[in-house]
Design an enzyme around this catalytic site. Structure first.
Site, PDB file in Angstrom:
ATOM      1  N   SER A 185      12.862   6.718  42.768  1.00 52.71           N
ATOM      2  CA  SER A 185      13.208   5.894  41.609  1.00 52.71           C
ATOM      3  C   SER A 185      12.689   6.476  40.297  1.00 52.71           C
ATOM      4  CB  SER A 185      12.682   4.473  41.792  1.00 52.71           C
ATOM      5  OG  SER A 185      11.297   4.495  42.056  1.00 52.71           O
ATOM      6  N   ASP A 426       4.527  -3.539  36.334  1.00 48.08           N
ATOM      7  CA  ASP A 426       4.993  -2.265  36.863  1.00 48.08           C
ATOM      8  C   ASP A 426       4.365  -1.172  36.007  1.00 48.08           C
ATOM      9  OD1 ASP A 426       6.274   0.088  37.463  1.00 48.08           O
ATOM     10  OD2 ASP A 426       8.319  -0.690  37.233  1.00 48.08           O
ATOM     11  N   HIS A 429       6.926   2.983  36.856  1.00 47.63           N
ATOM     12  CA  HIS A 429       8.147   3.474  36.206  1.00 47.63           C
ATOM     13  C   HIS A 429       7.926   3.533  34.688  1.00 47.63           C
ATOM     14  CE1 HIS A 429       9.358   1.789  40.147  1.00 47.63           C
ATOM     15  NE2 HIS A 429      10.048   2.907  40.174  1.00 47.63           N
TER      16      HIS A 429
END
Ligand code: NAG
Ligand code: NAG
Ligand code: NAG
Ligand code: NAG
Length: 447
Positions: A185, A426, A429
């Protein structure tokens, strides 16, 4: 514990892992993980194995007897790692001449060493809201991030300048070509960044995006070029290769085969690979392709990643003609899970961080040094067949660049979750526009 992720929407499983780590940190964050992180360079258990059997990787299907892996695959039994290694690289050892030219190339100016400079006149390189392919997981402004400073930083190498980004010049380089990102990802985030960087100069009827799948393709008619993303988080064939429904509880890999993914990537002209964080979640099960009974072996993440990297390197060294194909490898993308690492005595994570770290050489615990040495060693042996996008150090400084709570995960976070950023951030990312745009600028620099 049978645990399967079966959701309809695209998802970023690493976040799930991190959420779990936070929610039940003392249970999940067990001793073996801790040992892995603090492992010294010399502690490599598999090296102690007395038998050394070498396996030739990437053999055609007729010699492979193990079943094709999918998310329902199971091991029939699991035993300790046997010590088998990957045979690769006969003739790929870097010649002295290649080594010298590589060093020459690097000595001109190390574009990966530098600092972030505030620059709100040239950045961001595109607007978040004007990119129709933006991902909700990365659209931080749309999901409420109040400060936009993270968009305004330019990477300034010491002693030289990065080439200025130009979408039309990039398209010219891509004319009649296929550019493919292959990995997890984080790599998908870099692909979305590239699509956003490139799409603005195309008219609507000259561009198209295929539906999300194992291979997702953005295409320009005018340039007869594509910018693609192939989901292959472990590079080798595994039971986690479905881009939507991943399994996390029991990762099984074919340590000696990249063929399932290579069947797709072999047609691309420019290949950008990454892999790292999926190896950081505890031991991995190995199912060698010659094993018809699904008898697995178990190995720590670093050891398993080394086998996978060697199988990948064998493919690169035997199949890539550097005059026809360009191969890039993107190094570890750092995580910023504990603010005490850059701000002593604090107890948060990346949430509410607004400015980059300005301590030159800062290195957090999310970037594993033994992994880096292993990757350095393999890439070094590939010599001129691979370009390294060494983004680790420059991204280490950007703890301000993660989405934290400003993103959409399967559903929008609830108010209770939003009020608890220590558990729901998060910090893996990256917001877009942001840090991955600079990774792409570096790619542009080397094309
Ligand atoms: C850029 O930042 C400076 C300093 O924060 C500010 O004074 C200026 O208005 C900003 N310019 C733009 C175009 O946002
Ligand atoms: C379009 O690009 C492909 C390679 O991606 C090439 O094979 C084909 O010949 C190109 N078509 C034209 C019309 O140039
Ligand atoms: C599991 O192993 C047994 C014997 O060791 C074998 O007969 C059986 O076919 C295996 N099952 C699978 C799914 O490979
Ligand atoms: C990447 O850069 C780091 C320093 O930031 C260095 O130690 C490492 O060897 C480099 N890795 C590669 C593969 O060039």
């Amino acid at each position: 514990m049978q645990h399967r992720w079966n959701r309809k929407k695209t998802q970023f499983p690493l976040v799930v892992v991190v959420l779990l780590v936070f929610m039940v940190s003392s249970i999940l964050y067990n001793e073996s993980n801790i040992r892995l992180i603090h492992e010294g360079p010399d502690h490599r258990p598999r090296r102690e194995a007395t038998r050394f059997t070498y396996v030739r990787p990437n053999l055609p299907a007729r010699t492979a007897r193990a079943p094709v892996l999918d998310r329902f695959s199971k091991c029939n039994s699991t035993r300790e790692y046997s010590g088998k290694s990957i045979w690769w690289g006969n003739g790929a050892r870097e010649t002295d001449a290649a080594k010298r030219s590589r060093v020459d190339l690097e000595e001109k100016c190390d574009v990966f060493s530098g600092k972030w400079a505030f620059d709100n006149t040239s950045y961001p390189l595109y607007e978040e809201s004007s990119c129709p392919y933006m991902s909700d997981q990365l659209a931080c402004h749309k999901h409420g991030r109040p400060d936009l400073n993270y968009q305004y930083w330019r990477w300034q190498p010491h002693g030289c300048n990065l080439k200025r980004w130009s979408a039309t010049e990039m398209w010219e380089k891509l004319r009649n070509k296929r550019l493919m990102f292959i990995g997890d990802s984080l790599n998908r985030g870099q692909w979305i960044s590239m699509v956003c960087l490139l799409q603005s100069v195309l008219s609507k009827d000259q561009r198209s995006m295929s539906p999300n799948a194992h291979l997702t393709i953005f295409r320009s008619e005018e340039y007869n070029a594509t910018v693609e993303f192939l989901w292959a988080p472990l590079l080798v064939d595994s039971n986690s290769d479905d881009p939507v429904n991943h399994r996390l509880d029991e990762r099984i890999i074919h340590p000696d085969s990249v063929l399932k993914h290579a069947a797709k990537w072999k047609h691309a002209d420019i290949l950008i690979f990454n892999t790292y964080l999926w190896w950081r979640q505890g031991p991995v099960k190995l199912l060698w392709t010659a094993d018809e009974n699904s008898d697995c072996e178990e190995l720590d993440g670093l050891g398993a990643m080394e086998l996978a990297m060697q199988s990948w390197a064998e493919w690169v060294s035997s199949k890539v003609d550097p005059l026809k194909k360009k191969v890039f490898f993107v190094t570890m993308s750092p995580t910023h899970l504990w603010s005490r690492e850059w701000k002593p005595n604090s107890e948060g994570n990346c949430y509410s961080e607004k400015l980059p770290i300005d301590q030159e050489g800062y290195w957090g615990s999310g970037s594993d040094l033994p992994t880096m040495r292993m990757v350095d060693n393999i890439l070094g042996q590939l010599g001129p067949k691979v370009y390294v996008l060494n983004i680790t150090q420059l991204s280490e400084y950007r703890q301000d660049g993660h989405p934290s709570i400003y993103r959409k995960f399967w559903e929008k976070l609830s108010p209770a979750q939003l009020s608890n950023p220590s558990s729901y951030s998060d910090c893996i990312h990256w917001c877009l526009p942001g840090v991955p745009d600079v990774w792409n600028q570096l790619l542009f620099h080397f094309l």
